[in-house]
Design an enzyme around this catalytic site. Structure first.
Site, short mmCIF file in Angstrom:
data_model
loop_
_atom_site.label_atom_id
_atom_site.label_comp_id
_atom_site.label_asym_id
_atom_site.label_seq_id
_atom_site.Cartn_x
_atom_site.Cartn_y
_atom_site.Cartn_z
NE ARG A 130 -7.15 -3.44 17.55
CZ ARG A 130 -6.92 -2.84 16.37
NH1 ARG A 130 -7.36 -3.40 15.26
NH2 ARG A 130 -6.31 -1.69 16.30
CE1 TYR A 148 4.71 -3.05 12.14
CE2 TYR A 148 3.23 -1.73 13.49
CZ TYR A 148 3.99 -1.89 12.34
OH TYR A 148 4.00 -0.89 11.40
CB ALA A 166 7.74 -4.22 7.48
CE1 TYR A 222 -3.06 3.07 0.90
CE2 TYR A 222 -2.70 2.60 3.24
CZ TYR A 222 -3.25 3.40 2.24
OH TYR A 222 -3.99 4.49 2.59
CE LYS A 277 7.77 -1.58 10.51
NZ LYS A 277 8.15 -1.12 9.17
N1 UDP Z 1 -11.09 -0.35 15.34
C1 UDP Z 1 -12.40 -0.67 15.63
N2 UDP Z 1 -13.01 -1.63 14.88
C2 UDP Z 1 -12.37 -2.30 13.88
C3 UDP Z 1 -11.03 -1.95 13.58
C4 UDP Z 1 -10.41 -0.96 14.33
O1 UDP Z 1 -13.03 -0.11 16.53
O2 UDP Z 1 -12.98 -3.19 13.27
C5 UDP Z 1 -10.43 0.71 16.13
C6 UDP Z 1 -9.16 0.27 16.82
O3 UDP Z 1 -9.45 -0.28 18.08
C7 UDP Z 1 -8.41 1.59 16.91
C8 UDP Z 1 -8.85 2.36 15.68
O4 UDP Z 1 -10.05 1.72 15.23
O5 UDP Z 1 -8.81 2.30 18.03
C9 UDP Z 1 -7.86 2.32 14.56
O6 UDP Z 1 -7.47 0.96 14.37
P1 UDP Z 1 -6.59 0.48 13.15
O7 UDP Z 1 -6.45 -1.02 13.25
O8 UDP Z 1 -7.17 1.03 11.89
O9 UDP Z 1 -5.21 1.20 13.36
P2 UDP Z 1 -4.19 1.23 14.64
O10 UDP Z 1 -4.54 2.46 15.40
O11 UDP Z 1 -4.36 -0.04 15.40
O12 UDP Z 1 -2.86 1.33 13.97
#
Ligand code: UDP
Length: 332
Positions: free
Chosen positions: A288, A139, A73, A11, A143
């Site tokens: 999460r 991860y 990566a 991407y 990095k």
């Molecule tokens: N998120 C969510 N639902 C999803 C995917 C992501 O609520 O199905 C939330 C996630 O918990 C975070 C934000 O969206 O707070 C951005 O997540 P993403 O995985 O896009 O990027 P990250 O911040 O983890 O790099």
């Protein structure tokens, strides 16, 4: 400049390749196509299919390269928790092999894709580059380890290597080339918020899950700093100049890339509803693991040291480009 782009079928790597070509650079892409797509590599770039760990040396031996941009990566937080070996091997050992090749062939510039995940749970917001680096997942740890490796190789290079690590916050949106197909996010396993929400609008999933609504934020959902992939790519071109001249050789500069504005998960879903006109059902799901509540960048250093100024900070505009790309993907 004659440049090597690792991960140029992915991407961010493919969008940066398009920007580099537009600026008149000569680009060779090295990618093993494990997660990238051959058709994402712009036609004007030379393409070598191979493993960065073993193939970089051979590619750099084919000519006098002015710089390497290292995107290749593994980049999924959750996957890194269950498969740390894949990340320590795939990210750290591969990058050390790349650094050895860069040193052997006396390449003067290196630009590296680093991440806000190097900081972990922030003590302050916005996050500056001087904030503590305590990654909360493998991860981010890999990095950060690579950032340290680059710093020490640059310092020991006797002035031969200038390097810049760019710490991305939440990259989104898509690139619209003058000719050729749009370039955007298409992961086999999609975990990122905006593409997932847009899958609901496309009818590919019934609802989006919002991971937690009891975070200490204004609406209870997590806040992130979304940056348009074209703004991100522009920073890489500036970083190439800074690595060669602006900051002097033999140095390693770390810069955050973000807009400095946070949007909550709820606000992102709302933006997607506005842009697509689809109701996009959203349900609250458990938090999460490993998610910090708020991640917002201070990109002051990128502005002052690289001369970078993001142009595409509007969330609806970022979503609109991601939506155009998603619809084009489905139509093709
Ligand atoms: N998120 C969510 N639902 C999803 C995917 C992501 O609520 O199905 C939330 C996630 O918990 C975070 C934000 O969206 O707070 C951005 O997540 P993403 O995985 O896009 O990027 P990250 O911040 O983890 O790099």
């Amino acid at each position: 400049m004659k440049l090597l782009v690792t991960g140029g079928a992915g991407y961010v790597g493919s969008v940066c390749t398009a920007h580099l070509l537009d600026a008149g650079h000569e680009v060779t892409v090295l990618d093993d196509l494990s997660t990238g797509h051959r058709d994402a590599v712009p036609a004007a770039a030379a393409f070598v299919e191979g493993d960065v760990a073993t193939a970089t040396d051979g590619v750099l031996a084919t000519g006098a390269f002015d710089g390497v941009l290292h995107f290749a990566a593994r980049s999924l937080v959750g996957e890194s928790v269950v498969d740390p070996a894949g990340y320590w091997h795939g990210n750290v050992l591969t990058s050390v092999a790349l650094l050895d090749a860069v040193r052997a062939h006396r390449v003067p510039r290196l630009v590296f894709s680093s991440t806000a995940a190097t900081y972990g749970e922030p003590e302050q917001s916005p996050i500056t580059e001087d904030s503590p680096t305590r990654p909360t997942n493998p991860y981010g740890a890999t990095k950060l380890a690579i950032d340290h490796a680059i710093a020490s190789y640059a310092a020991a290079s006797g002035g031969e290597l200038g390097a810049v690590s760019l710490r991305y916050f939440n990259v989104a949106g898509a690139h619209r080339p003058v000719d050729g197909p749009m370039l955007g996010e298409r992961h086999t396993t999609e975990t990122h918020l905006i593409p997932l929400v847009l899958q609901v609008a496309l009818g590919e999933r019934e609802h989006v899950s919002m991971f937690g609504d009891d975070w200490p934020t204004h609406d209870g959902t997590c806040v992130r700093d979304y940056i348009h992939v074209d703004d991100l790519a522009a920073a890489h071109l500036l970083a190439l100049d800074a690595a060669g001249e602006g900051d002097g050789p033999g140095t390693h500069l770390v810069c955050n890339l973000g807009n400095g504005t946070g949007f909550s998960v709820r606000e992102v879903v709302e933006a997607c509803r506005r842009v697509t006109g689809h109701p996009i059902p959203a349900v609250v799901a458990p938090r999460r693991a490993g998610d910090p509540a708020v991640l917002v960048a201070s990109a002051r250093r990128a502005r002052t040291r690289l001369g970078w100024a993001p142009q595409r900070g509007d969330l609806d505009g970022i979503v609109a480009d991601a939506w155009s790309f998603a619809r084009a993907r489905v139509a093709s």
